[in-house]
Design a protein around this motif. Sequence first.
Motif, PDB file in Angstrom:
ATOM      1  N   GLY A 213       0.818  -1.210   0.000  1.00  0.00           N
ATOM      2  CA  GLY A 213       0.000   0.000   0.000  1.00  0.00           C
ATOM      3  C   GLY A 213       0.852   1.259   0.000  1.00  0.00           C
ATOM      4  O   GLY A 213       0.564   2.219  -0.719  1.00  0.00           O
ATOM      5  N   VAL A 235      -2.329  -5.396  -3.754  1.00  0.00           N
ATOM      6  CA  VAL A 235      -3.025  -5.271  -2.463  1.00  0.00           C
ATOM      7  C   VAL A 235      -4.413  -5.883  -2.565  1.00  0.00           C
ATOM      8  O   VAL A 235      -4.844  -6.646  -1.682  1.00  0.00           O
ATOM      9  CB  VAL A 235      -3.137  -3.798  -2.027  1.00  0.00           C
ATOM     10  N   ILE A 371      -6.506   2.607  -1.673  1.00  0.00           N
ATOM     11  CA  ILE A 371      -5.957   1.710  -2.699  1.00  0.00           C
ATOM     12  C   ILE A 371      -6.872   1.684  -3.921  1.00  0.00           C
ATOM     13  O   ILE A 371      -6.405   1.757  -5.077  1.00  0.00           O
ATOM     14  CB  ILE A 371      -5.772   0.292  -2.126  1.00  0.00           C
TER      15      ILE A 371
END
Length: 481
Positions: A213, A235, A371
């Motif tokens: 991240g 991620v 994200i």
Amino acid sequence: MTKLKSLIWLAMICSLLISCEDLLEEETFTVLSPNDFFNTGDDLDVVLNSVYGELRYSDIKRDGVTLQEVNTDIALERGGGIFTFNEPIEEFTWTSSHQWIRSMWERRYRTIFRTNVVLDNAEGIEMNESRKRETIAEARFLRAFNYYLLYDLFGPVPLITQSQTTVTDRPARATEEEIVSFIENELISAAEALPVEPRNSEYGRATKGAALGALTKFYLMTKRWQDAASSAQEVMDLGIYDLFTQGGRTELFSPDNQRDNEFIFVAVMSDNPDDNTGDGWLSHVVPRGYQWQYPPRVIFAAEYKIWSAFLELFEPEDERLNAFLFEFVNEQGETIVLGNDNARSMKFPEYPSQGISRSSDDFPFLRYADILLSRSEALNEINGPNQESVDLLNRIREAAGVSTFTVNDFPGKENLRNFILDERGREFHTEALRRQDLIRHGKFIEMAKERGKPAMDHQVRYPIPQTEIERNPNLTQNEGY
């Protein structure tokens, strides 16, 4: 500084954290012998955990909202002694002598020193090899993350990668290429070795998701769009994170949900009201006469507020508006409407266990929503409006209870880019991301000028603290200061 002096200094200044019952807890030492250090893996953890302690003690109002939002379209601060520190940030008149800029620099290098102590001693300790590998990866992640924070504020800074230094060591600033390469490679290496779940199930420890991240955000900051999109996908592919969608979007930050799997990496605040190590955000936000849910609480003279123009970015049905205080009932039972440029961010709410002026809210450095929006933005920069970018954007909006879009709603790359920037503001206000977002979009200085501030192009970076320039003749100041 010799190794012995380094250890004694470390023992004297640190409030050291030891794991207990799956949370990073604090254990304080008053007298330590150097022989107590670096014989076992537990000894490494004592020092490593103090790095988390330094992150935990980060001040939301000072290191976050003042340095990252008071100079943007989101926040302002009035009243109290801390207005002395907020006013030059809001007015773009800060100098290299600003105390909070200096304290941010010092805090980051203090934590870097501690990670270097761990890395300098880890290889020589007999311990389980898997645990050693993860400990080293954790230290490398935390060191790189602190350099990422420094780079965001100051640009290239001196790269110090060992704990044993002398008074004659005066490192110059790294080049742009050196600092970018270092942060990238360290985060990649950490991600390869860190576990998907936190080590020993200790909430708050670095994980593979945290490293990936942070790498995503670093690629976004440096406009490496394909790399940002790819690391964000990594991620997502871990399959352990999701958006919080239960009970209203702002409930994500409530006491019951602070360990939700939307959070990827956080600064863990203490739930113990007696240790006075939480954050003082709310006591600097609520207006006079506000009635606390869990008294007794103190209200300081300082008041962080929200620009009304920023609130116009929200649709009326947006659940995220519930994070703001627009009116309240005072001690006399009167309804007080706060009015123009006077709403307050209550994103980090009261906790039953917090101290008289301290909150127990964990502070998020990385959330899954970030994200998703990072990948959405990166894919738009690569391809222009596309189905996946819009789908990712819609996931955030669906969670907030507002309308969604189709690709055809965005005629060009700039249209979607601007909308994603606005969405990031709605989603991440009070989380110390706005300045970085506006700089990346080339709007930080432009929007400040629109607000009537004397902002100049070089102010996308803060000055190197004057105290550091005086200590180190090899340091050069950022342009314009």
